[in-house]
Write an enzyme that holds these catalytic residues in place. Structure first.
Site, PDB file in Angstrom:
ATOM      1  N   GLY A 215     -21.897 -27.755-119.060  1.00 26.93           N
ATOM      2  CA  GLY A 215     -21.459 -27.805-120.454  1.00 26.93           C
ATOM      3  C   GLY A 215     -21.532 -29.215-120.980  1.00 26.93           C
ATOM      4  O   GLY A 215     -22.066 -30.117-120.333  1.00 26.93           O
TER       5      GLY A 215
ATOM      6  N   GLU B 246     -27.054 -27.080-123.930  1.00 26.52           N
ATOM      7  CA  GLU B 246     -26.615 -27.421-122.584  1.00 26.52           C
ATOM      8  C   GLU B 246     -27.197 -26.461-121.549  1.00 26.52           C
ATOM      9  O   GLU B 246     -27.592 -26.870-120.453  1.00 26.52           O
ATOM     10  CB  GLU B 246     -25.084 -27.403-122.518  1.00 26.52           C
ATOM     11  CG  GLU B 246     -24.403 -28.501-123.310  1.00 26.52           C
ATOM     12  CD  GLU B 246     -24.601 -29.880-122.691  1.00 26.52           C
ATOM     13  OE1 GLU B 246     -24.956 -29.947-121.497  1.00 26.52           O
ATOM     14  OE2 GLU B 246     -24.401 -30.883-123.399  1.00 26.52           O
TER      15      GLU B 246
ATOM     16  N   GLU C 265     -25.666 -32.885-109.256  1.00 22.56           N
ATOM     17  CA  GLU C 265     -26.560 -31.816-108.793  1.00 22.56           C
ATOM     18  C   GLU C 265     -26.062 -30.495-109.348  1.00 22.56           C
ATOM     19  O   GLU C 265     -24.920 -30.382-109.804  1.00 22.56           O
ATOM     20  CB  GLU C 265     -26.604 -31.775-107.264  1.00 22.56           C
ATOM     21  CG  GLU C 265     -25.261 -31.512-106.612  1.00 22.56           C
ATOM     22  CD  GLU C 265     -25.334 -31.463-105.093  1.00 22.56           C
ATOM     23  OE1 GLU C 265     -25.997 -30.542-104.588  1.00 22.56           O
ATOM     24  OE2 GLU C 265     -24.734 -32.335-104.449  1.00 22.56           O
TER      25      GLU C 265
END
Length: 310
Positions: free
Chosen positions: A68, A84, A140
């Site tokens: 987000g 996003e 990640e």
């Protein structure tokens, strides 16, 4: 019109404190566990998965969170979520729906930040055409198998008010890890856990649902609460309209694939003949066959668009 212009000229929006607005997205998909044996005739089990990102910066550096980001000037919150999602997954074709607002005081140590949660669903075609790529303050991105299990429930009645408190254990396991993995200091498997309390109040025939975190291990911010809330929303959506299960399917799918998706979301095993009668009007048989492991090829189906768009 002049009165309105006069008012706007004198109005100072900066005299009011304003929060930052963020979109946090619970992205679900269905995938298979890693193969644990050499039997080609038996495919690994499928799991319901959720996408998480590992934070590369403070606060909560090294912990896992929902993908987000903050709403930018000139865009709606839905556009924020789409942007996003595209940055994290490489696709903008996912099913996306607005869920709840999270505005508890102190939910984010950086300041007054309100989160608008979204539910997103990626199918096999979306996953094949996209890619996971952590962006912004993410180190990640990874898929986690998700399990939500009710561990306790309590009910109390007082006058015309009924309250129900349900405890849920949220378990998240790195989808790249096998079930038999043993977690130790050198183990690459990641397992996250939280206990979330759901408080339901029925007053004057109206329902109010809130969530609070009782325990949380390795999950940043209040995202354990958001994940549990959105997961419960997904189950309610499936209960009221089975068409949400089709968003987990690629263009061509088998009836077994569809049934497995419904079972994974609902947490209930289904009787095959009853299920197939229930979804018969939603599917159209094709001439295609699909091959799953060493099993006999199965017929492929597509959505009955007349039933979906009417």
């Amino acid at each position: 019109m002049k009165k309105n212009n006069d008012f706007l000229e004198a109005y100072d929006i900066n005299q009011y404190d304003r929060p930052s607005i963020a979109a946090d997205i619970a992205v679900f998909s269905i995938g298979r566990k890693q193969a644990g044996g050499a039997d080609y005739r038996r495919l690994p089990a499928k799991t319901l998965r959720i996408l998480l990102i590992r934070r590369a910066e403070q606060p909560f550096q090294g912990e896992w969170a929902l993908p987000g980001g903050f709403m930018q000037k000139g865009e709606t919150i839905q556009e924020t979520a789409r942007r996003e999602l595209k940055e994290e997954t490489g696709t903008d074709k996912a099913y996306l729906e607005l869920c709840g607002v999270f505005s508890d005081i102190g939910r984010d140590p950086r300041g007054w930040i309100i989160s608008q949660s979204f539910i997103a669903v990626l199918n096999e075609d979306d996953l094949a055409n996209g890619h996971l790529e952590a962006s912004g303050d993410a180190g990640e991105a990874a898929w986690f198998d998700i399990t939500v299990r009710k561990t306790a429930d309590r009910k109390q009645e007082q006058g015309n008010v009924v309250t129900c408190d349900n405890d849920y254990e949220l378990l998240l396991q790195d989808s790249g890890a096998a079930d038999s993995d043993i977690v130790n200091d050198n183990d690459a498997a990641v397992r996250l856990r939280a206990v979330i309390r759901e408080h339901i109040e029925y007053r004057d025939y109206h329902e109010i649902v809130t969530y609070e975190i009782a325990e949380s291990q390795g999950i940043a911010f209040d995202h354990a609460k958001i994940i549990t809330s959105v997961f419960q929303r997904l189950r309610r959506m499936l209960g009221s309209d089975i068409r949400i299960a089709f968003d987990f399917m690629p263009e061509y799918f088998t009836l077994t694939d569809l049934q497995e998706a419904v079972e994974l979301i609902s947490g209930q095993e289904l009787v095959k003949p009853n299920f197939r009668r229930k979804i018969a009007e939603y599917v159209v048989e094709t001439d295609r066959l699909t091959q799953n492991g060493g099993h006999r090829p199965a017929k492929a189906f597509v959505r009955n668009l007349d039933r979906f768009y009417q």
